[in-house]
Design a protein around this motif. Structure first.
Motif, PDB file in Angstrom:
ATOM      1  N   CYS A  39       0.847  -1.192   0.000  1.00  6.32           N
ATOM      2  CA  CYS A  39       0.000   0.000   0.000  1.00  6.32           C
ATOM      3  C   CYS A  39       0.879   1.237   0.000  1.00  6.32           C
ATOM      4  N   HIS A  41       0.253   3.954   1.308  1.00  7.38           N
ATOM      5  CA  HIS A  41       0.150   4.706   2.558  1.00  7.38           C
ATOM      6  C   HIS A  41       1.249   4.252   3.520  1.00  7.38           C
ATOM      7  N   LEU A  42       1.064   3.136   4.229  1.00  6.23           N
ATOM      8  CA  LEU A  42       2.096   2.688   5.173  1.00  6.23           C
ATOM      9  C   LEU A  42       2.589   1.282   4.871  1.00  6.23           C
ATOM     10  N   GLY A  43       2.346   0.819   3.661  1.00  7.60           N
ATOM     11  CA  GLY A  43       2.979  -0.422   3.223  1.00  7.60           C
ATOM     12  C   GLY A  43       2.278  -1.710   3.593  1.00  7.60           C
ATOM     13  N   ALA A  44       1.007  -1.659   3.952  1.00  9.77           N
ATOM     14  CA  ALA A  44       0.285  -2.909   4.239  1.00  9.77           C
ATOM     15  C   ALA A  44       0.292  -3.820   3.015  1.00  9.77           C
ATOM     16  N   CYS A  59      -7.475  -1.545   1.111  1.00 14.96           N
ATOM     17  CA  CYS A  59      -6.331  -1.900   1.958  1.00 14.96           C
ATOM     18  C   CYS A  59      -6.821  -2.447   3.306  1.00 14.96           C
ATOM     19  N   TRP A  61      -5.409  -2.274   6.209  1.00 19.50           N
ATOM     20  CA  TRP A  61      -5.055  -1.504   7.399  1.00 19.50           C
ATOM     21  C   TRP A  61      -5.934  -0.282   7.633  1.00 19.50           C
ATOM     22  N   HIS A  62      -5.972   0.644   6.684  1.00 21.03           N
ATOM     23  CA  HIS A  62      -6.747   1.877   6.909  1.00 21.03           C
ATOM     24  C   HIS A  62      -7.773   2.113   5.803  1.00 21.03           C
ATOM     25  N   GLN A  63      -8.070   1.045   5.073  1.00 17.54           N
ATOM     26  CA  GLN A  63      -9.160   1.053   4.089  1.00 17.54           C
ATOM     27  C   GLN A  63      -9.022   2.095   2.982  1.00 17.54           C
ATOM     28  N   SER A  64      -7.798   2.433   2.625  1.00 18.65           N
ATOM     29  CA  SER A  64      -7.637   3.183   1.384  1.00 18.65           C
ATOM     30  C   SER A  64      -8.144   2.289   0.256  1.00 18.65           C
TER      31      SER A  64
END
Ligand code: FES
Length: 116
Positions: A39, A41-44, A59, A61-64
């Motif tokens: 991802c 964002h933070l690499g999930a 995603c 982790w944070h549902q992007s």
């Protein structure tokens, strides 16, 4: 890159996402796709994500949310992160320049492959 086997068509029913090498490979309701797994964002690991009603990859982790055809983020991080001013916009802009990598998914005799 040479073609890499994903599995059989029945291993990837509509709505499913799996990890194959550096790609998250999925079936967005009949539309097979392969995008790079990290991802923006933070690499999930997007191979652990889900496909939403519109065929986008979400995603874990944070549902992007990503458009799997372009690799662009169409909705930024959710939860408390959704309240950070400008965060959604800046990540969506980032992925216009730096979308997820993509490769082709092909089907041959009931088997799925990624790459050329
Ligand atoms: S790591 Fe993917 S949305 Fe945060």
């Amino acid at each position: 890159m040479s073609a890499q086997r994903v599995g059989t068509v029945s291993d990837l029913p509509p709505g499913k996402v799996i990890g194959v090498g550096r790609y998250a490979v999925g079936n967005a309701y009949g539309n097979y796709f392969a995008v790079t797994r990290r991802c923006r964002h933070l690499g999930a690991d997007l191979a652990g994500g889900a496909i939403d009603d519109t065929g986008c990859l979400v995603c874990p982790w944070h549902q992007s949310t990503y458009d799997v055809m372009t690799g662009r983020m169409v909705r930024g991080p959710q939860g408390v992160l959704a309240k950070v001013p400008g965060l959604d916009f800046s990540y969506r802009m980032l992925t216009r320049v730096l979308p997820l990598g993509r490769t082709r998914v092909t089907e041959r005799d009931g088997e799925l492959y990624i790459g050329d």
